[in-house]
Motif scaffolding. Structure first.
Motif, PDB file in Angstrom:
ATOM      1  N   ILE A 207       0.878  -0.909  -0.027  1.00 38.25           N
ATOM      2  CA  ILE A 207      -0.014  -0.043  -0.169  1.00 38.25           C
ATOM      3  C   ILE A 207       0.889   1.105   0.068  1.00 38.25           C
ATOM      4  CG2 ILE A 207      -1.642   1.461   1.459  1.00 38.25           C
ATOM      5  CD1 ILE A 207      -2.887  -1.287   2.033  1.00 38.25           C
ATOM      6  N   ALA A 208       2.023   1.123   0.815  1.00 35.15           N
ATOM      7  CA  ALA A 208       2.990   2.492   0.839  1.00 35.15           C
ATOM      8  C   ALA A 208       3.444   2.623  -0.567  1.00 35.15           C
ATOM      9  CB  ALA A 208       3.682   2.080   2.037  1.00 35.15           C
ATOM     10  N   HIS A 209       3.758   1.711  -1.273  1.00 35.26           N
ATOM     11  CA  HIS A 209       4.540   1.894  -2.393  1.00 35.26           C
ATOM     12  C   HIS A 209       3.631   1.821  -3.774  1.00 35.26           C
ATOM     13  CE1 HIS A 209       7.948   0.855   0.365  1.00 35.26           C
ATOM     14  NE2 HIS A 209       8.657   1.429  -0.582  1.00 35.26           N
ATOM     15  N   ALA A 210       2.388   1.924  -3.584  1.00 34.01           N
ATOM     16  CA  ALA A 210       1.554   1.584  -4.776  1.00 34.01           C
ATOM     17  C   ALA A 210       1.254   3.019  -5.617  1.00 34.01           C
ATOM     18  CB  ALA A 210       0.041   0.986  -4.409  1.00 34.01           C
ATOM     19  N   ASN A 211       1.326   2.990  -6.777  1.00 30.08           N
ATOM     20  CA  ASN A 211       1.152   4.394  -7.621  1.00 30.08           C
ATOM     21  C   ASN A 211      -0.342   4.919  -7.659  1.00 30.08           C
ATOM     22  OD1 ASN A 211       3.744   2.968  -8.499  1.00 30.08           O
ATOM     23  ND2 ASN A 211       4.051   5.272  -8.643  1.00 30.08           N
ATOM     24  N   LYS A 212      -1.088   3.759  -7.911  1.00 27.91           N
ATOM     25  CA  LYS A 212      -2.711   3.771  -8.023  1.00 27.91           C
ATOM     26  C   LYS A 212      -3.315   2.731  -7.253  1.00 27.91           C
ATOM     27  CE  LYS A 212      -2.434   7.231 -11.251  1.00 27.91           C
ATOM     28  NZ  LYS A 212      -2.983   8.457 -11.004  1.00 27.91           N
ATOM     29  N   PHE A 213      -4.558   2.960  -6.904  1.00 28.45           N
ATOM     30  CA  PHE A 213      -5.553   1.892  -6.202  1.00 28.45           C
ATOM     31  C   PHE A 213      -6.667   1.724  -6.926  1.00 28.45           C
ATOM     32  CE2 PHE A 213      -2.645   3.979  -3.013  1.00 28.45           C
ATOM     33  CZ  PHE A 213      -2.087   3.117  -2.258  1.00 28.45           C
ATOM     34  N   MET A 214      -7.280   0.400  -6.820  1.00 30.08           N
ATOM     35  CA  MET A 214      -8.426   0.016  -7.221  1.00 30.08           C
ATOM     36  C   MET A 214      -9.047  -0.557  -5.946  1.00 30.08           C
ATOM     37  SD  MET A 214      -8.226  -1.346 -11.280  1.00 30.08           S
ATOM     38  CE  MET A 214      -6.724  -2.362 -10.783  1.00 30.08           C
ATOM     39  N   ALA A 215     -10.459  -0.588  -5.647  1.00 33.75           N
ATOM     40  CA  ALA A 215     -11.125  -1.262  -4.661  1.00 33.75           C
ATOM     41  C   ALA A 215     -12.302  -2.157  -5.180  1.00 33.75           C
ATOM     42  CB  ALA A 215     -11.604  -0.244  -3.797  1.00 33.75           C
ATOM     43  N   ILE A 216     -12.504  -2.976  -4.681  1.00 33.40           N
ATOM     44  CA  ILE A 216     -13.645  -3.878  -5.341  1.00 33.40           C
ATOM     45  C   ILE A 216     -14.921  -3.544  -4.708  1.00 33.40           C
ATOM     46  CG2 ILE A 216     -11.990  -5.692  -5.964  1.00 33.40           C
ATOM     47  CD1 ILE A 216     -13.061  -7.333  -3.361  1.00 33.40           C
ATOM     48  N   SER A 217     -15.105  -2.400  -4.065  1.00 30.66           N
ATOM     49  CA  SER A 217     -16.111  -2.083  -3.266  1.00 30.66           C
ATOM     50  C   SER A 217     -16.229  -0.601  -2.819  1.00 30.66           C
ATOM     51  CB  SER A 217     -16.955  -3.169  -2.218  1.00 30.66           C
ATOM     52  OG  SER A 217     -15.837  -3.159  -1.149  1.00 30.66           O
ATOM     53  N   LYS A 218     -17.116   0.146  -2.613  1.00 30.37           N
ATOM     54  CA  LYS A 218     -16.895   1.436  -1.994  1.00 30.37           C
ATOM     55  C   LYS A 218     -16.675   1.093  -0.554  1.00 30.37           C
ATOM     56  CE  LYS A 218     -20.241   3.834  -5.012  1.00 30.37           C
ATOM     57  NZ  LYS A 218     -21.771   4.350  -5.145  1.00 30.37           N
ATOM     58  N   SER A 219     -17.178  -0.095   0.029  1.00 32.70           N
ATOM     59  CA  SER A 219     -17.005  -0.310   1.489  1.00 32.70           C
ATOM     60  C   SER A 219     -15.369  -0.414   1.567  1.00 32.70           C
ATOM     61  CB  SER A 219     -17.558  -1.602   1.750  1.00 32.70           C
ATOM     62  OG  SER A 219     -17.135  -2.000   3.158  1.00 32.70           O
ATOM     63  N   THR A 220     -14.634  -1.078   0.620  1.00 27.98           N
ATOM     64  CA  THR A 220     -13.015  -1.373   0.708  1.00 27.98           C
ATOM     65  C   THR A 220     -12.534  -0.031   0.500  1.00 27.98           C
ATOM     66  OG1 THR A 220     -13.434  -3.711   0.159  1.00 27.98           O
ATOM     67  CG2 THR A 220     -11.251  -2.443  -0.352  1.00 27.98           C
ATOM     68  N   GLN A 221     -13.081   0.818  -0.492  1.00 29.56           N
ATOM     69  CA  GLN A 221     -12.566   2.136  -0.685  1.00 29.56           C
ATOM     70  C   GLN A 221     -12.545   2.945   0.743  1.00 29.56           C
ATOM     71  OE1 GLN A 221     -15.159   4.939  -2.548  1.00 29.56           O
ATOM     72  NE2 GLN A 221     -13.422   5.860  -3.924  1.00 29.56           N
ATOM     73  N   TRP A 222     -13.615   2.964   1.350  1.00 31.87           N
ATOM     74  CA  TRP A 222     -13.816   3.665   2.693  1.00 31.87           C
ATOM     75  C   TRP A 222     -12.557   3.184   3.523  1.00 31.87           C
ATOM     76  CZ3 TRP A 222     -14.686   7.869   5.115  1.00 31.87           C
ATOM     77  CH2 TRP A 222     -15.004   7.985   6.293  1.00 31.87           C
ATOM     78  N   ASP A 223     -12.648   1.914   3.799  1.00 31.07           N
ATOM     79  CA  ASP A 223     -11.712   1.062   4.509  1.00 31.07           C
ATOM     80  C   ASP A 223     -10.246   1.602   4.530  1.00 31.07           C
ATOM     81  OD1 ASP A 223     -13.866   0.172   6.065  1.00 31.07           O
ATOM     82  OD2 ASP A 223     -13.374  -2.049   5.434  1.00 31.07           O
ATOM     83  N   LEU A 224     -10.038   1.642   3.225  1.00 31.06           N
ATOM     84  CA  LEU A 224      -8.466   2.081   2.773  1.00 31.06           C
ATOM     85  C   LEU A 224      -8.357   3.470   3.250  1.00 31.06           C
ATOM     86  CD1 LEU A 224      -6.120   1.041   1.285  1.00 31.06           C
ATOM     87  CD2 LEU A 224      -7.120   1.975  -0.907  1.00 31.06           C
ATOM     88  N   SER A 225      -9.346   4.446   3.091  1.00 32.50           N
ATOM     89  CA  SER A 225      -9.028   5.582   3.694  1.00 32.50           C
ATOM     90  C   SER A 225      -8.886   5.708   5.011  1.00 32.50           C
ATOM     91  CB  SER A 225     -10.254   6.624   3.239  1.00 32.50           C
ATOM     92  OG  SER A 225     -10.322   7.939   3.674  1.00 32.50           O
TER      93      SER A 225
END
Length: 399
Positions: A207-225
């Motif tokens: 996660i610390a070294h990724a340039n772009k992110f995709m999440a398989i749900s809005k729930s995961t998107q929120w958790d990543l934040s």
């Protein structure tokens, strides 16, 4: 619950009971005629609403579920000449669960498009599937605790094949080549697991070294934040599709599957691992509450070959079997099941839900994490809650 069972519960706990249409109603006092009339109308409205939801799912739900997969038929090629996308199929080294099915489906579609010429797959010592139209290279197996060695060999592969982008199926990364990270879930973070283990340390590093992110749900998107302070605007939500292979099976094929597996009774289907947050104990507890349990059985598709020790006492008196099914047989299992029971406490998506729906199988699930986002109004939701003064009971609310 049957009417007899609900009548017994009413008597046991001091309620009056009324059967109005197909709804069984508990009250503290005997219902008056005018109240019964109002409830009768309410029941008719509920039935109409349920029928509306069903027809809405029939007309749009399945099409929406496979929309992303169908779009891949016309996926354009990457611009920029011969630059490659390296995809590390490391997940197949460890598991053949839902994530593996997701990637297998995606790669089978991609090999039918012009995008295929830009893909180079990384096979970890012969553990990945083969795709006729996709090039693959072999690297040594992944090992937790040997992160630097793995980073070095992945970077060498990226350099050798002039990779423009690196994509991993499970938390690996090169040193300098830009990487896009597909994030499935933040379950360890959400459920306060031990994040010092090498697996989760590797995840945090990716996660610390990724340039772009995709999440398989809005729930995961929120958790990543909330767990890693990643701006939600920087995370693209890419819901999982469902392979068109998942569709209602022919009755004769389902009957043959039942004969081969010895399923003599109506059965509830449970897909994947059973322990931990997958919460199979909820299903066993529910079986002990059903007066008709002796008429049902459970088919566990996947997980450990033998039932885990912690479920032995709960499984007493419950008829079940554990099988590892091919994808073809999984379609038949969904098509023949009374329902998919998916009581997981936390998910990043919930692939079995859309697979079941695509096969015409009803879904029973807990209203948590990504599940309402994926199932929406097309599942029967259950939860742990006191019922009739019993804290160990499972509540099955109506539609």
């Amino acid at each position: 619950y049957s009417a007899n069972a609900l009548g017994w519960l009413a008597k046991q706990f001091g309620y009056s009971a009324a059967l109005i249409g197909r709804y069984f109603i508990f009250t503290q006092e005997v219902l008056r005629p005018e109240t019964c009339a109002k409830l009768t109308q309410w029941g008719a409205n509920q039935d109409a609403d349920q029928l509306k939801v069903f027809h809405q799912w029939r007309s749009t739900g399945y099409a929406n579920a496979i929309k992303d997969q169908q779009a891949l038929r016309t996926a354009p090629a990457i611009s920029g000449g011969s630059r490659k996308v390296l995809i590390d199929l490391v997940f197949f080294q460890y598991h053949r669960t839902g994530i593996a099915r997701l990637w297998d489906s995606l790669l089978r579609w991609w090999q039918q498009t012009s995008f295929a010429e830009h893909i180079v797959l990384i096979d970890r010592n012969g553990t990945a599937p083969r795709y006729d139209k996709l090039r693959s290279i072999t690297l040594s197996p992944h090992q937790y605790g040997a992160r630097e060695h793995d980073i070095a060999q992945l970077q060498h592969a990226c350099d050798t094949h002039e990779a423009a982008v690196f994509l991993s199926t499970y938390y690996t990364r090169p040193r300098t080549t830009p990487s896009v990270m597909l994030v499935y879930d933040l379950i360890p973070e959400a459920l306060h697991m031990d994040l010092t283990s090498p697996m989760w340390q590797e995840k945090a590093d990716a996660i610390a070294h990724a340039n772009k992110f995709m999440a398989i749900s809005k729930s995961t998107q929120w958790d990543l934040s909330r767990f890693y302070s990643i701006d939600t605007a920087a995370v693209t939500v890419t819901h999982c599709g469902v392979d068109p292979h998942f569709r209602p099976a022919m009755g004769k094929d389902v009957a043959d599957f039942r004969d081969r597996t010895g399923l003599k009774r109506p059965y509830l289907l449970f897909v994947g691992s059973r322990d931990g947050y997958k919460n199979a104990s909820l299903l066993f507890s529910a079986m002990h509450q059903l007066p008709e349990a002796h008429q049902l059985e459970i088919l566990f598709a996947g997980g450990q070959q033998n039932l885990e020790r912690q479920f032995h006492s709960l499984a007493d008196g419950v008829t079940y079997q554990i099988r590892h099914l091919s994808e073809d047989d999984l379609v038949l299992a969904y098509s023949g099941a009374t329902a998919l029971v998916y009581p997981t406490l936390y998910e990043g998506f919930g692939l079995p839900i859309v697979e079941a729906m695509a096969c015409g199988c009803p879904v029973v699930a807990c209203r948590t994490s990504s599940i309402p986002e994926i199932a929406q109004g097309n599942a029967l939701y259950v939860r742990w809650t006191p019922i009739f003064g019993r804290p160990d009971k499972v509540e099955f609310p109506g539609w």
